[in-house]
Design an enzyme around this catalytic site. Structure first.
Site, PDB file in Angstrom:
ATOM      1  CE  LYS A  25      -1.743   1.639   4.002  1.00 58.16           C
ATOM      2  NZ  LYS A  25      -1.494   3.068   4.296  1.00 58.16           N
ATOM      3  CG  ASN A  26       2.237   2.622   3.535  1.00 64.93           C
ATOM      4  OD1 ASN A  26       1.083   2.965   3.234  1.00 64.93           O
ATOM      5  ND2 ASN A  26       2.590   2.337   4.768  1.00 64.93           N
ATOM      6  CB  CYS A 119      -5.353  10.063  10.596  1.00 73.70           C
ATOM      7  SG  CYS A 119      -3.887   9.274  11.242  1.00 73.70           S
ATOM      8  NE  ARG A 124       0.362  10.363   9.994  1.00 74.50           N
ATOM      9  CZ  ARG A 124      -0.143   9.330   9.324  1.00 74.50           C
ATOM     10  NH1 ARG A 124      -1.292   8.836   9.681  1.00 74.50           N
ATOM     11  NH2 ARG A 124       0.501   8.834   8.283  1.00 74.50           N
ATOM     12  CG  ASP A 309       2.973   1.365   9.464  1.00 77.96           C
ATOM     13  OD1 ASP A 309       3.206   1.582   8.264  1.00 77.96           O
ATOM     14  OD2 ASP A 309       2.700   2.266  10.277  1.00 77.96           O
ATOM     15  NE  ARG A 401      -7.054   4.229   5.263  1.00 74.37           N
ATOM     16  CZ  ARG A 401      -6.117   4.758   6.054  1.00 74.37           C
ATOM     17  NH1 ARG A 401      -6.329   4.843   7.355  1.00 74.37           N
ATOM     18  NH2 ARG A 401      -4.982   5.189   5.555  1.00 74.37           N
TER      19      ARG A 401
HETATM   20  C1  EPZ Z   1       4.112   6.909   6.270  1.00 73.87           C
HETATM   21  O1  EPZ Z   1       3.339   7.925   6.876  1.00 73.87           O
HETATM   22  C2  EPZ Z   1       3.195   5.693   6.152  1.00 73.87           C
HETATM   23  N1  EPZ Z   1       2.046   6.014   5.305  1.00 73.87           N
HETATM   24  C3  EPZ Z   1       2.708   5.289   7.546  1.00 73.87           C
HETATM   25  O2  EPZ Z   1       1.916   4.108   7.404  1.00 73.87           O
HETATM   26  C4  EPZ Z   1       3.931   4.956   8.410  1.00 73.87           C
HETATM   27  O3  EPZ Z   1       3.501   4.619   9.709  1.00 73.87           O
HETATM   28  C5  EPZ Z   1       4.862   6.173   8.444  1.00 73.87           C
HETATM   29  O4  EPZ Z   1       5.228   6.557   7.101  1.00 73.87           O
HETATM   30  C6  EPZ Z   1       6.137   5.890   9.226  1.00 73.87           C
HETATM   31  O5  EPZ Z   1       6.821   4.817   8.634  1.00 73.87           O
HETATM   32  C7  EPZ Z   1       2.197   5.997   3.961  1.00 73.87           C
HETATM   33  O6  EPZ Z   1       3.274   5.729   3.449  1.00 73.87           O
HETATM   34  C8  EPZ Z   1       0.969   6.304   3.146  1.00 73.87           C
HETATM   35  P1  EPZ Z   1       6.220  10.198   8.428  1.00 73.87           P
HETATM   36  P2  EPZ Z   1       3.926   9.452   6.915  1.00 73.87           P
HETATM   37  O7  EPZ Z   1       6.155  11.489   7.688  1.00 73.87           O
HETATM   38  O8  EPZ Z   1       4.736   9.693   5.702  1.00 73.87           O
HETATM   39  C9  EPZ Z   1       6.528  13.602  11.744  1.00 73.87           C
HETATM   40  C10 EPZ Z   1       0.037   2.725   7.705  1.00 73.87           C
HETATM   41  O9  EPZ Z   1      -0.482   2.197   8.699  1.00 73.87           O
HETATM   42  N2  EPZ Z   1       6.323  14.580  10.672  1.00 73.87           N
HETATM   43  O10 EPZ Z   1       7.364   9.264   8.135  1.00 73.87           O
HETATM   44  O11 EPZ Z   1       2.796  10.366   7.186  1.00 73.87           O
HETATM   45  C11 EPZ Z   1       5.288  12.748  11.988  1.00 73.87           C
HETATM   46  O12 EPZ Z   1       4.406  13.410  12.878  1.00 73.87           O
HETATM   47  C12 EPZ Z   1       0.524   4.158   7.774  1.00 73.87           C
HETATM   48  O13 EPZ Z   1       0.220   2.142   6.598  1.00 73.87           O
HETATM   49  C13 EPZ Z   1       6.356  15.944  10.993  1.00 73.87           C
HETATM   50  O14 EPZ Z   1       6.537  16.325  12.147  1.00 73.87           O
HETATM   51  O15 EPZ Z   1       4.856   9.382   8.191  1.00 73.87           O
HETATM   52  C14 EPZ Z   1       5.862  11.485  12.584  1.00 73.87           C
HETATM   53  O16 EPZ Z   1       6.076  11.694  13.965  1.00 73.87           O
HETATM   54  C15 EPZ Z   1       0.289   4.783   9.136  1.00 73.87           C
HETATM   55  N3  EPZ Z   1       6.167  16.850   9.991  1.00 73.87           N
HETATM   56  C16 EPZ Z   1       7.225  11.360  11.901  1.00 73.87           C
HETATM   57  O17 EPZ Z   1       7.499  12.633  11.311  1.00 73.87           O
HETATM   58  C17 EPZ Z   1       5.963  16.449   8.689  1.00 73.87           C
HETATM   59  O18 EPZ Z   1       5.829  17.330   7.797  1.00 73.87           O
HETATM   60  C18 EPZ Z   1       7.274  10.321  10.806  1.00 73.87           C
HETATM   61  O19 EPZ Z   1       6.141  10.502   9.995  1.00 73.87           O
HETATM   62  C19 EPZ Z   1       5.924  15.071   8.393  1.00 73.87           C
HETATM   63  C20 EPZ Z   1       6.110  14.152   9.396  1.00 73.87           C
END
Ligand code: EPZ
Length: 420
Positions: A25-26, A119, A124, A309, A401
């Site tokens: 998915k990701n 979410c 996020r 995850d 999802r």
């Molecule tokens: C991706 O989400 C995945 N989703 C998530 O999978 C996964 O848990 C996550 O990466 C971490 O591996 C998809 O790929 C669609 P991040 P993403 O940006 O990109 C902070 C699932 O269950 N952050 O790596 O949104 C954030 O709050 C989903 O399949 C900021 O502060 O995650 C978090 O603490 C859930 N500012 C950390 O970075 C930003 O602009 C990592 O989040 C962006 C992120």
């Protein structure tokens, strides 16, 4: 009001058999967004049948792309992208649609979408994404719940993230491949999905080095052609099914998977006492017919650390192991919502902030549960396979999802599970 379907699971049956793992998915979501950058036809194979992928296809169609699915193949024709606005309705269907921003800026020089918002698992934020686009020359306004971006021509820049972010790394890659000059991403996310997106973009003609490391270098090119590409296997779905095999003390052979992408999941399951064998043909075999014991500590971290995850399904497994496990969730601030539901089955879990202490119990008993987010719902399915009696899980739209036909997959390896 449509009647919500539920999963009905009768626990106590050993998982035994072979299961082919779905596409990731990701990885499929950023690759579907990347198709916007390509002038012409793109064929994406191994694209999982998930509601999130359907949402991404609806966005592509709303942008003027041709987008049709035939089984696990999605064909996208982006020769005539006619708008760069994504409606609030479509954004509300899937907050990770923010991944279209980089591609729309790269292709059309503008993008307008409603704020993705938080979410179930956390706020996020998207500040890393917007700061990076500003550095690349985009003008961004945020008002009335909408983000409006414009850039006559994006230019390459040096981008550093405070913490690795999968989505922000992907969004910068998508904006940089057609930008003027070169872009360097420091403290980039290193997840396998980043490498898969880089593989797709490179096949379309992009110039990218260093995907999978903390520093990614991108040289902008004039245009990208379409291509045919196969999405990598879903490492989180694979981890989930391995936990299902382990919690029932059974054995499972996963095919069409990528053992290397499982990272720390394999050593953790071995530490628990499972026997695991990885085969070069893209298969992983787990046997849990042994005495299992709880791992002392599990701390989630960006890849190659333990994947956040996989934390919920692993917690379900640990709730049935002798001993105590201390989980520390470092990525998202609200990713223990499955704990209260697991406790309804009899699990002994105590949460203090980002720490959850799981004291294993020898039996769980079926109950009525309500899924609250994607991986939390998967944790409930995992635990229900072990619980005595019948467990009913509602709000399975969350699970759909990210898991393609979880009911059919688990039934094919011996679970007593049906969707009504
Ligand atoms: C991706 O989400 C995945 N989703 C998530 O999978 C996964 O848990 C996550 O990466 C971490 O591996 C998809 O790929 C669609 P991040 P993403 O940006 O990109 C902070 C699932 O269950 N952050 O790596 O949104 C954030 O709050 C989903 O399949 C900021 O502060 O995650 C978090 O603490 C859930 N500012 C950390 O970075 C930003 O602009 C990592 O989040 C962006 C992120």
């Amino acid at each position: 009001m449509s009647v919500q379907r539920r999963l009905i699971i009768k626990g106590g049956r050993r998982i035994e058999g072979e299961l082919s793992v779905q596409g990731a998915k990701n990885s499929s979501l950023p690759i579907l967004a990347a198709a916007v950058l390509c002038r012409g036809q793109t064929e994406i194979y191994n694209c999982p049948k998930l509601s999130d992928c359907d949402a991404a296809c609806r966005i592509l169609s709303s942008l003027g792309c041709g987008c049709k699915r035939e089984g696990n193949v999605v064909c996208v024709n982006s020769s005539a992208v006619c708008t760069s606005d994504i409606s609030e309705k479509l954004m509300r269907e899937m907050r990770s649609s923010i991944i279209f921003m980089g591609a729309l800026l790269g292709r059309t020089g503008q993008c307008r979408m409603s704020f993705p918002g938080g979410c179930e698992i956390g706020s996020r934020p998207i500040d890393f994404h917007l700061d990076a686009f500003r550095k690349m020359g985009a003008k961004i306004t945020e008002e009335h719940g909408y983000i409006t971006c414009s850039a006559a021509k994006l230019r390459g820049a040096k981008i550093s993230f405070p913490v690795p972010s999968v989505g922000a790394t992907e969004n910068v890659m998508l904006a940089a491949v057609l930008a003027e000059g070169s872009t360097e991403i420091h403290n980039a996310a290193r997840e396998p999905e980043i490498c898969d997106l880089a593989g797709f973009l490179t096949k379309c003609g992009a110039k990218i080095d260093g995907a999978g490391t903390g520093t990614i270098h991108i040289e902008g090119v004039k245009s990208l052609s379409g291509c045919t590409y196969t999405v990598m296997p879903d490492r989180i779905a694979a981890a989930t099914y391995l936990c299902c095999g382990a919690i029932t003390r059974g054995e499972i052979l996963l095919t069409n998977t990528d053992p290397a992408s499982l990272g720390l999941v394999v050593p953790v399951l071995e530490q628990i006492g499972c026997s695991i064998y990885s085969f070069g043909s893209g298969s992983v075999y787990l046997n849990a017919r042994k005495t299992l014991k709880a791992p002392a500590m599990i701390k989630t971290a960006p890849y190659p650390g333990f994947p956040t995850d996989a934390q919920p399904p692993l917690m379900a497994l640990c709730s049935t192991l002798p001993g105590t496990t201390m989980f520390t969730e470092t990525i998202f601030e609200n990713r223990y919502r499955h704990v209260s539901e697991l406790k309804r089955l009899g699990a002994k879990i105590n949460v203090e902030g980002q720490v959850a202490v799981v004291e294993g119990v020898s039996r769980l008993s079926g109950a009525e549960l309500e899924a609250c987010d994607l991986r939390g719902g998967a944790a409930m399915v995992t635990a229900a396979l072990f619980a005595e009696g019948t467990t009913k899980i509602s709000k399975i739209c969350y699970i759909n999802r990210g898991y393609e036909d979880i009911e059919g997959c688990l039934r094919s390896v011996g679970a007593d599970i049906r969707c009504v």
